[in-house]
Design an enzyme around this catalytic site. Structure first.
Site, PDB file in Angstrom:
ATOM      1  N   LYS A  42       5.295  18.977   2.735  1.00  0.00           N
ATOM      2  CA  LYS A  42       3.842  19.151   2.885  1.00  0.00           C
ATOM      3  C   LYS A  42       3.325  18.343   4.075  1.00  0.00           C
ATOM      4  CE  LYS A  42       0.940  16.490   0.337  1.00  0.00           C
ATOM      5  NZ  LYS A  42      -0.115  15.770   1.061  1.00  0.00           N
ATOM      6  N   ASN A  43       3.719  17.074   4.133  1.00  0.00           N
ATOM      7  CA  ASN A  43       3.124  16.199   5.140  1.00  0.00           C
ATOM      8  C   ASN A  43       3.676  16.441   6.543  1.00  0.00           C
ATOM      9  OD1 ASN A  43       1.479  15.184   3.219  1.00  0.00           O
ATOM     10  ND2 ASN A  43       2.562  13.240   2.953  1.00  0.00           N
TER      11      ASN A  43
ATOM     12  N   CYS B 190     -10.906   8.292  -0.950  1.00  0.00           N
ATOM     13  CA  CYS B 190     -10.370   9.166  -1.991  1.00  0.00           C
ATOM     14  C   CYS B 190      -9.796   8.279  -3.091  1.00  0.00           C
ATOM     15  CB  CYS B 190      -9.322  10.117  -1.429  1.00  0.00           C
ATOM     16  SG  CYS B 190      -7.855   9.283  -0.880  1.00  0.00           S
TER      17      CYS B 190
ATOM     18  N   ARG C 193     -10.109   5.291   3.356  1.00  0.00           N
ATOM     19  CA  ARG C 193      -9.154   5.875   4.309  1.00  0.00           C
ATOM     20  C   ARG C 193      -9.824   6.003   5.680  1.00  0.00           C
ATOM     21  NH1 ARG C 193      -5.512   9.840   1.429  1.00  0.00           N
ATOM     22  NH2 ARG C 193      -4.377   9.770   3.374  1.00  0.00           N
TER      23      ARG C 193
ATOM     24  N   ASP D  45       4.124   6.992  -1.076  1.00  0.00           N
ATOM     25  CA  ASP D  45       3.980   8.258  -1.812  1.00  0.00           C
ATOM     26  C   ASP D  45       4.967   8.389  -2.981  1.00  0.00           C
ATOM     27  OD1 ASP D  45       1.920   8.949  -0.158  1.00  0.00           O
ATOM     28  OD2 ASP D  45       3.096  10.292   1.110  1.00  0.00           O
TER      29      ASP D  45
ATOM     30  N   ARG E 223      -1.726  20.453  -5.300  1.00  0.00           N
ATOM     31  CA  ARG E 223      -1.955  20.209  -3.871  1.00  0.00           C
ATOM     32  C   ARG E 223      -0.643  19.954  -3.151  1.00  0.00           C
ATOM     33  NH1 ARG E 223      -4.938  15.280  -2.952  1.00  0.00           N
ATOM     34  NH2 ARG E 223      -3.981  15.788  -0.969  1.00  0.00           N
TER      35      ARG E 223
HETATM   36  N1  EPU Z   1      -5.546   3.196   8.478  1.00  0.00           N
HETATM   37  C1  EPU Z   1      -6.482   2.494   9.185  1.00  0.00           C
HETATM   38  N2  EPU Z   1      -7.132   3.134  10.193  1.00  0.00           N
HETATM   39  C2  EPU Z   1      -6.870   4.431  10.533  1.00  0.00           C
HETATM   40  C3  EPU Z   1      -5.899   5.133   9.807  1.00  0.00           C
HETATM   41  C4  EPU Z   1      -5.238   4.483   8.769  1.00  0.00           C
HETATM   42  O1  EPU Z   1      -6.747   1.319   8.920  1.00  0.00           O
HETATM   43  O2  EPU Z   1      -7.490   4.947  11.476  1.00  0.00           O
HETATM   44  C5  EPU Z   1      -4.824   2.539   7.374  1.00  0.00           C
HETATM   45  C6  EPU Z   1      -4.966   3.267   6.042  1.00  0.00           C
HETATM   46  O3  EPU Z   1      -6.148   2.912   5.359  1.00  0.00           O
HETATM   47  C7  EPU Z   1      -3.708   2.835   5.327  1.00  0.00           C
HETATM   48  C8  EPU Z   1      -2.679   2.763   6.453  1.00  0.00           C
HETATM   49  O4  EPU Z   1      -3.448   2.618   7.653  1.00  0.00           O
HETATM   50  O5  EPU Z   1      -3.890   1.562   4.780  1.00  0.00           O
HETATM   51  C9  EPU Z   1      -1.766   3.965   6.583  1.00  0.00           C
HETATM   52  O6  EPU Z   1      -2.521   5.168   6.573  1.00  0.00           O
HETATM   53  P1  EPU Z   1      -2.076   6.465   7.365  1.00  0.00           P
HETATM   54  O7  EPU Z   1      -3.084   6.756   8.432  1.00  0.00           O
HETATM   55  O8  EPU Z   1      -0.658   6.323   7.802  1.00  0.00           O
HETATM   56  O9  EPU Z   1      -2.201   7.587   6.263  1.00  0.00           O
HETATM   57  P2  EPU Z   1      -2.453   9.127   6.568  1.00  0.00           P
HETATM   58  O10 EPU Z   1      -1.832   9.462   7.859  1.00  0.00           O
HETATM   59  O11 EPU Z   1      -3.884   9.430   6.393  1.00  0.00           O
HETATM   60  C10 EPU Z   1      -0.281  10.096   5.516  1.00  0.00           C
HETATM   61  C11 EPU Z   1       0.065  10.998   4.365  1.00  0.00           C
HETATM   62  C12 EPU Z   1      -0.180  10.280   3.054  1.00  0.00           C
HETATM   63  C13 EPU Z   1       0.668   9.004   3.031  1.00  0.00           C
HETATM   64  C14 EPU Z   1       0.323   8.135   4.247  1.00  0.00           C
HETATM   65  C15 EPU Z   1       1.193   6.901   4.362  1.00  0.00           C
HETATM   66  C16 EPU Z   1      -0.336  13.234   5.178  1.00  0.00           C
HETATM   67  C17 EPU Z   1      -1.113  14.489   5.088  1.00  0.00           C
HETATM   68  N3  EPU Z   1      -0.727  12.210   4.429  1.00  0.00           N
HETATM   69  O12 EPU Z   1      -1.680   9.811   5.388  1.00  0.00           O
HETATM   70  O13 EPU Z   1       0.274  11.148   2.028  1.00  0.00           O
HETATM   71  O14 EPU Z   1       0.417   8.282   1.850  1.00  0.00           O
HETATM   72  O15 EPU Z   1       0.510   8.914   5.467  1.00  0.00           O
HETATM   73  O16 EPU Z   1       2.536   7.235   4.418  1.00  0.00           O
HETATM   74  O17 EPU Z   1       0.639  13.169   5.895  1.00  0.00           O
HETATM   75  C18 EPU Z   1       0.322  12.130  -0.109  1.00  0.00           C
HETATM   76  O18 EPU Z   1       1.087  13.001   0.344  1.00  0.00           O
HETATM   77  O19 EPU Z   1       0.113  11.985  -1.331  1.00  0.00           O
HETATM   78  C19 EPU Z   1      -0.371  11.232   0.814  1.00  0.00           C
HETATM   79  C20 EPU Z   1      -1.460  10.549   0.477  1.00  0.00           C
END
Ligand code: EPU
Length: 421
Positions: free
Chosen positions: A22-23, A117, A122, A308, A400
């Site tokens: 998915k990701n 969320c 986030r 995850d 999802r």
């Molecule tokens: N963060 C910041 N600033 C930003 C972005 C992120 O401080 O601009 C922080 C977040 O709050 C968090 C950390 O950095 O503490 C990591 O967040 P990240 O941005 O890596 O998360 P994401 O890219 O939004 C993806 C996956 C998530 C998974 C995370 C971490 C997808 C669609 N989502 O989210 O997957 O938990 O990376 O590996 O790829 C799931 O599949 O259930 C899911 C939540």
């Protein structure tokens, strides 16, 4: 809203095909917006989030369809509308990954700012910082991020944040930089396999991305990108979830379509707990030693133990022979499953971002509420091993991100039914 009714106690035995990730699929689908031409994507799972991204791409002028073998074809036909509306973004936070492609290709984009969320706040500040460094002007208007750029130019960008790097932030900057003028270097880039897979797809489209999978990604911008064929990597989180199902039920599962090389930390943790994981062709065979050893596990950015899988591992440790500590370093509030596991007889004490799990002899079936995708998976796992009946409410969360989970579990012996509420 559907529920799962699970009668626990069955030993799971047999083969399960693991779906595409998915990701990985979601940002790759967003990347099709960068191209002129048709892309054919194999291994895109049939999930609520993928359907949501399909609808978003359609809003943005792409035609998206599947052939009879499930291969997805995407072609951008109209570049008029660059607005990802709140109604879509609030349903799926990964909608944010159209920001980079639309900015680079259409020079103007409006994307509703995602809110928090169930797993915590986030922010997207790092995404925006990266796009600004490439030359975008960004403002917030009525809850929307509005980004414009006459031209994007390569830059050196540091994407480290307080919790490590950012997966979708790295994806957004990488996609925008693919069409920027000159060289972009992303430092403290996320190293996740899903980022590597996106880079592979971008390169197949004609991009020049090097170093994906390491903390330094170098992108030399090109003038245009074409459509490309690509197969999405297997879902390492789905695979890990089924590994834990085998371990919990004292079962034996053959998982097809697994890359153990993407799962080193998860497999290491499972082996320490006493789970037997053996490579098997393009997959793995997983069985459980009867005794579940306690373990201390900390989530970390890749290649560390993935956040995850934290909730699902916590379910397994509920039945360990001793005390475990599960520390969440990526999303410190990602513990919605704990209160529900307590309803099933687990013994868990939470201290800040740490769950202290004291093993119990058994879990007991109960009605429980799914709150987010991975917490829901943890509750399904608990239901598979609990004594009696577990009803998991609000399973749309699990739909999802897990493709046909009840069909896959039933095929290996689980007693799980979907019911409407
Ligand atoms: N963060 C910041 N600033 C930003 C972005 C992120 O401080 O601009 C922080 C977040 O709050 C968090 C950390 O950095 O503490 C990591 O967040 P990240 O941005 O890596 O998360 P994401 O890219 O939004 C993806 C996956 C998530 C998974 C995370 C971490 C997808 C669609 N989502 O989210 O997957 O938990 O990376 O590996 O790829 C799931 O599949 O259930 C899911 C939540």
């Amino acid at each position: 809203m559907d529920t799962f009714i699970i009668n626990g106690g069955n030993r799971l035995k047999g083969a399960i095909p693991v779906s595409g990730s998915k990701n990985a699929a979601l940002p790759i689908m967003a990347a099709t917006l960068l191209s002129d031409g048709v892309s054919a994507l194999e291994g895109v799972p049939d999930l609520a989030d993928v359907r949501c991204m399909t609808d978003l791409l359609a809003d943005l002028g792409a035609s998206v369809g599947r052939d009879d073998k499930g291969k997805m074809r995407v072609c951008v036909e109209d570049e008029h509308d660059s607005h990802a509306r709140y109604d879509r973004v609030r349903r799926m936070r990964a909608s944010i990954c159209v920001l980079g492609p639309l900015l680079a290709k259409r020079k103007r984009v409006r994307v509703a700012m995602p809110g928090g969320c169930a797993i915590g706040s986030r922010p997207v500040n790092l995404h925006l910082r990266g796009l600004k460094a490439l030359g975008a002007e960004i403002e917030l208007d009525g809850g929307d991020i509005v980004a414009t750029a006459k031209k994007l130019s390569g830059a050196e960008i540091f994407l480290g944040g307080p919790f490590g790097s950012t997966v979708l932030g790295t994806a957004n900057v990488m996609m925008a930089a693919a069409l920027a003028e000159g060289r972009t270097t992303i430092e403290a880039a996320a190293c996740e396999p899903e980022v590597q897979d996106l880079a592979a797809y971008l390169n197949a489209m004609g991009a020049r991305v090097a170093g994906a999978g390491t903390p330094r990604i170098v992108i030399d911008g090109v003038e245009r990108l074409t459509g490309a064929d690509h197969r999405v990597i297997p879902d390492r989180i789905e695979a890990g979830t089924f590994m834990i199902a085998a371990a919990l039920t004292n079962g034996e599962l053959k998982l097809d379509n697994v890359r153990l090389g993407h799962m080193l930390a998860a497999v290491d943790a499972l082996r320490r707990i006493g789970v037997v994981v053996e490579p098997d062709g393009g997959g793995a065979v997983v069985s459980s030693a009867r005794r579940i050893e306690p373990a201390d596990v900390t989530t970390q950015p890749y290649p560390g133990f993935p956040t995850d899988l934290q909730a699902q591992l916590t379910t397994l440790l509920c039945l360990a022979d001793g005390n475990s500590a599960v520390t969440e370093k990526i999303f410190p509030d990602r513990f919605m499953h704990v209160a529900e596991l307590l309803r099933m007889g687990a013994d868990i004490r939470k201290e800040g971002p740490i769950a202290i799990v004291t093993g119990v002899k058994r879990l007991i079936g109960a009605p429980v509420m799914a709150s987010d995708l991975r917490a829901s998976a943890a509750l399904v796992l608990a239901g598979l091993v609990a004594r009696g009946t577990t009803t998991v409410h609000r399973v749309y969360h699990i739909d999802r991100g897990y493709e046909h989970i009840e069909t896959k579990l039933k095929a290996v012996g689980a007693d799980i039914q979907r019911a409407g509420e």
